[in-house]
Write a protein that holds these residues in place. Structure first.
Motif, PDB file in Angstrom:
ATOM      1  N   HIS A   1       0.826  -1.208   0.000  1.00  0.00           N
ATOM      2  CA  HIS A   1       0.000   0.000   0.000  1.00  0.00           C
ATOM      3  C   HIS A   1       0.861   1.259   0.000  1.00  0.00           C
ATOM      4  CE1 HIS A   1      -4.138  -1.515   0.225  1.00  0.00           C
ATOM      5  NE2 HIS A   1      -3.547  -2.589   0.719  1.00  0.00           N
ATOM      6  N   ALA A   2       2.032   1.195   0.600  1.00  0.00           N
ATOM      7  CA  ALA A   2       2.958   2.333   0.511  1.00  0.00           C
ATOM      8  C   ALA A   2       3.323   2.574  -0.945  1.00  0.00           C
ATOM      9  CB  ALA A   2       4.209   2.063   1.351  1.00  0.00           C
ATOM     10  N   GLY A   3       3.526   1.500  -1.682  1.00  0.00           N
ATOM     11  CA  GLY A   3       3.802   1.622  -3.107  1.00  0.00           C
ATOM     12  C   GLY A   3       2.662   2.307  -3.847  1.00  0.00           C
ATOM     13  N   LEU A   4       1.432   2.023  -3.449  1.00  0.00           N
ATOM     14  CA  LEU A   4       0.277   2.669  -4.084  1.00  0.00           C
ATOM     15  C   LEU A   4       0.242   4.165  -3.790  1.00  0.00           C
ATOM     16  CD1 LEU A   4      -2.502  -0.013  -3.367  1.00  0.00           C
ATOM     17  CD2 LEU A   4      -1.227   0.353  -5.499  1.00  0.00           C
ATOM     18  N   VAL A   5       0.606   4.530  -2.559  1.00  0.00           N
ATOM     19  CA  VAL A   5       0.660   5.947  -2.187  1.00  0.00           C
ATOM     20  C   VAL A   5       1.723   6.663  -3.011  1.00  0.00           C
ATOM     21  CG1 VAL A   5       1.190   7.595  -0.340  1.00  0.00           C
ATOM     22  CG2 VAL A   5      -0.194   5.568   0.167  1.00  0.00           C
TER      23      VAL A   5
ATOM     24  N   ALA B   1       3.617  10.374  10.933  1.00  0.00           N
ATOM     25  CA  ALA B   1       4.478  11.357  10.262  1.00  0.00           C
ATOM     26  C   ALA B   1       4.467  11.154   8.752  1.00  0.00           C
ATOM     27  CB  ALA B   1       5.902  11.252  10.806  1.00  0.00           C
ATOM     28  N   LEU B   2       4.436   9.897   8.304  1.00  0.00           N
ATOM     29  CA  LEU B   2       4.377   9.608   6.869  1.00  0.00           C
ATOM     30  C   LEU B   2       3.088  10.140   6.253  1.00  0.00           C
ATOM     31  CD1 LEU B   2       5.813   5.997   6.855  1.00  0.00           C
ATOM     32  CD2 LEU B   2       6.773   7.949   5.624  1.00  0.00           C
ATOM     33  N   ILE B   3       1.990   9.948   6.955  1.00  0.00           N
ATOM     34  CA  ILE B   3       0.695  10.433   6.477  1.00  0.00           C
ATOM     35  C   ILE B   3       0.730  11.957   6.355  1.00  0.00           C
ATOM     36  CG2 ILE B   3      -1.753  10.705   7.074  1.00  0.00           C
ATOM     37  CD1 ILE B   3      -1.502   7.887   8.447  1.00  0.00           C
ATOM     38  N   GLU B   4       1.181  12.620   7.400  1.00  0.00           N
ATOM     39  CA  GLU B   4       1.218  14.084   7.420  1.00  0.00           C
ATOM     40  C   GLU B   4       2.158  14.633   6.349  1.00  0.00           C
ATOM     41  OE1 GLU B   4       0.180  17.830   8.151  1.00  0.00           O
ATOM     42  OE2 GLU B   4      -0.797  16.046   8.982  1.00  0.00           O
ATOM     43  N   GLN B   5       3.333  14.068   6.243  1.00  0.00           N
ATOM     44  CA  GLN B   5       4.313  14.521   5.256  1.00  0.00           C
ATOM     45  C   GLN B   5       3.766  14.349   3.838  1.00  0.00           C
ATOM     46  OE1 GLN B   5       7.877  12.178   5.277  1.00  0.00           O
ATOM     47  NE2 GLN B   5       8.909  13.469   3.778  1.00  0.00           N
ATOM     48  N   THR B   6       3.118  13.228   3.569  1.00  0.00           N
ATOM     49  CA  THR B   6       2.570  12.958   2.241  1.00  0.00           C
ATOM     50  C   THR B   6       1.448  13.934   1.924  1.00  0.00           C
ATOM     51  OG1 THR B   6       3.173  10.637   2.471  1.00  0.00           O
ATOM     52  CG2 THR B   6       1.595  11.178   0.745  1.00  0.00           C
TER      53      THR B   6
ATOM     54  N   GLN C   1      -6.855   8.928  -1.212  1.00  0.00           N
ATOM     55  CA  GLN C   1      -7.509   7.613  -1.280  1.00  0.00           C
ATOM     56  C   GLN C   1      -6.519   6.512  -0.923  1.00  0.00           C
ATOM     57  OE1 GLN C   1      -9.140   7.713  -5.276  1.00  0.00           O
ATOM     58  NE2 GLN C   1     -11.204   7.937  -4.462  1.00  0.00           N
ATOM     59  N   ALA C   2      -5.292   6.606  -1.424  1.00  0.00           N
ATOM     60  CA  ALA C   2      -4.281   5.598  -1.117  1.00  0.00           C
ATOM     61  C   ALA C   2      -3.855   5.669   0.348  1.00  0.00           C
ATOM     62  CB  ALA C   2      -3.074   5.768  -2.042  1.00  0.00           C
ATOM     63  N   LEU C   3      -3.835   6.866   0.909  1.00  0.00           N
ATOM     64  CA  LEU C   3      -3.462   7.042   2.319  1.00  0.00           C
ATOM     65  C   LEU C   3      -4.517   6.496   3.280  1.00  0.00           C
ATOM     66  CD1 LEU C   3      -1.911  10.626   2.525  1.00  0.00           C
ATOM     67  CD2 LEU C   3      -0.759   8.450   3.010  1.00  0.00           C
TER      68      LEU C   3
ATOM     69  N   ASP D   1       3.042   5.750  -5.814  1.00  0.00           N
ATOM     70  CA  ASP D   1       2.628   5.752  -7.224  1.00  0.00           C
ATOM     71  C   ASP D   1       1.656   6.900  -7.477  1.00  0.00           C
ATOM     72  OD1 ASP D   1       2.203   5.012  -9.889  1.00  0.00           O
ATOM     73  OD2 ASP D   1       0.719   3.498  -9.362  1.00  0.00           O
ATOM     74  N   ALA D   2       0.684   7.077  -6.589  1.00  0.00           N
ATOM     75  CA  ALA D   2      -0.281   8.169  -6.750  1.00  0.00           C
ATOM     76  C   ALA D   2       0.409   9.530  -6.633  1.00  0.00           C
ATOM     77  CB  ALA D   2      -1.391   8.050  -5.704  1.00  0.00           C
ATOM     78  N   LEU D   3       1.430   9.602  -5.821  1.00  0.00           N
ATOM     79  CA  LEU D   3       2.122  10.868  -5.573  1.00  0.00           C
ATOM     80  C   LEU D   3       3.071  11.257  -6.702  1.00  0.00           C
ATOM     81  CD1 LEU D   3       2.536  13.118  -3.454  1.00  0.00           C
ATOM     82  CD2 LEU D   3       4.352  11.711  -2.466  1.00  0.00           C
ATOM     83  N   ILE D   4       3.939  10.310  -7.121  1.00  0.00           N
ATOM     84  CA  ILE D   4       4.963  10.656  -8.115  1.00  0.00           C
ATOM     85  C   ILE D   4       4.994   9.727  -9.322  1.00  0.00           C
ATOM     86  CG2 ILE D   4       6.462  11.781  -6.430  1.00  0.00           C
ATOM     87  CD1 ILE D   4       8.211   9.201  -6.472  1.00  0.00           C
ATOM     88  N   GLY D   5       4.298   8.590  -9.249  1.00  0.00           N
ATOM     89  CA  GLY D   5       4.289   7.624 -10.342  1.00  0.00           C
ATOM     90  C   GLY D   5       5.339   6.544 -10.149  1.00  0.00           C
ATOM     91  N   LYS D   6       5.032   5.349 -10.618  1.00  0.00           N
ATOM     92  CA  LYS D   6       5.939   4.205 -10.462  1.00  0.00           C
ATOM     93  C   LYS D   6       7.220   4.352 -11.261  1.00  0.00           C
ATOM     94  CE  LYS D   6       3.862   0.021  -8.919  1.00  0.00           C
ATOM     95  NZ  LYS D   6       3.103  -1.158  -9.145  1.00  0.00           N
ATOM     96  N   ASP D   7       7.171   5.109 -12.329  1.00  0.00           N
ATOM     97  CA  ASP D   7       8.338   5.262 -13.194  1.00  0.00           C
ATOM     98  C   ASP D   7       9.283   6.368 -12.730  1.00  0.00           C
ATOM     99  OD1 ASP D   7       7.425   3.206 -14.835  1.00  0.00           O
ATOM    100  OD2 ASP D   7       6.225   4.588 -16.051  1.00  0.00           O
TER     101      ASP D   7
END
Length: 152
Positions: free
Chosen positions: A40-44, A74-79, A94-96, A46-52
């Motif tokens: 799920h971190a990967g999904l966040v 802290a990860l939630i807030e920073q994101t 949604q990912a968060l 990906d939504a933020l900057i993209g997998k590539d």
């Protein structure tokens, strides 16, 4: 179960599992499987900057390290701060949601210090070995009608 000092339930974080665990194991400790959290971190990310994005893997490693240090809040807030006002903000939120809903079950540093497993791999491998050995031995059959193990 009444003789064990503490029951620990490893879950994947899906909606409803926390209630099921509470109903069946009063006062249990619930832990979201660490590897599900990383998925799920990967999904966040990906939504933020993209997998590539070139920073995708390094960010995922940072998430893993911070999760292991009980830094999910802290990860939630920073994101949220990073994506505020950007077009991807809704997708990131949604990912968060997975993390927001499972903060108390993602205190991996605390759980590890207490000696609890944070990943279900050991349990899954044990089940596969024990159940698989019992169920798949040559000459072993099951009967639906009698619902009993029949060693022919």
């Amino acid at each position: 179960m009444g003789s064990v000092p503490k029951v620990v339930v490893l879950i994947d974080g899906a909606n409803g599992l926390e209630n099921m665990a509470n109903l069946n194991f009063k006062d249990c400790i619930q832990i979201v499987d660490f590897y599900h959290a990383l998925e799920h971190a990967g999904l966040v990310i990906d939504a933020l900057i993209g997998k590539d994005h070139p920073d995708y893997k390094s960010r995922l490693r940072r998430w893993a390290k911070r999760l292991l240090k009980d830094k999910v809040d802290a990860l939630i807030e920073q994101t949220r701060q990073e994506c505020a006002g950007k077009p991807q903000a809704q997708a990131v939120e949604q990912a968060l949601h997975y993390f927001v809903s499972n903060v108390s079950r993602m205190q991996y540093g605390t759980f590890r210090k207490a000696g609890y497993f944070i990943g279900s791999g050991v349990v899954e491998a044990g089940c596969k070995t024990v159940v698989g050995k019992r169920m798949k031995a040559s000459g072993m059959f099951w009967s639906e009608a009698r619902e009993k193990f029949l060693p022919w």
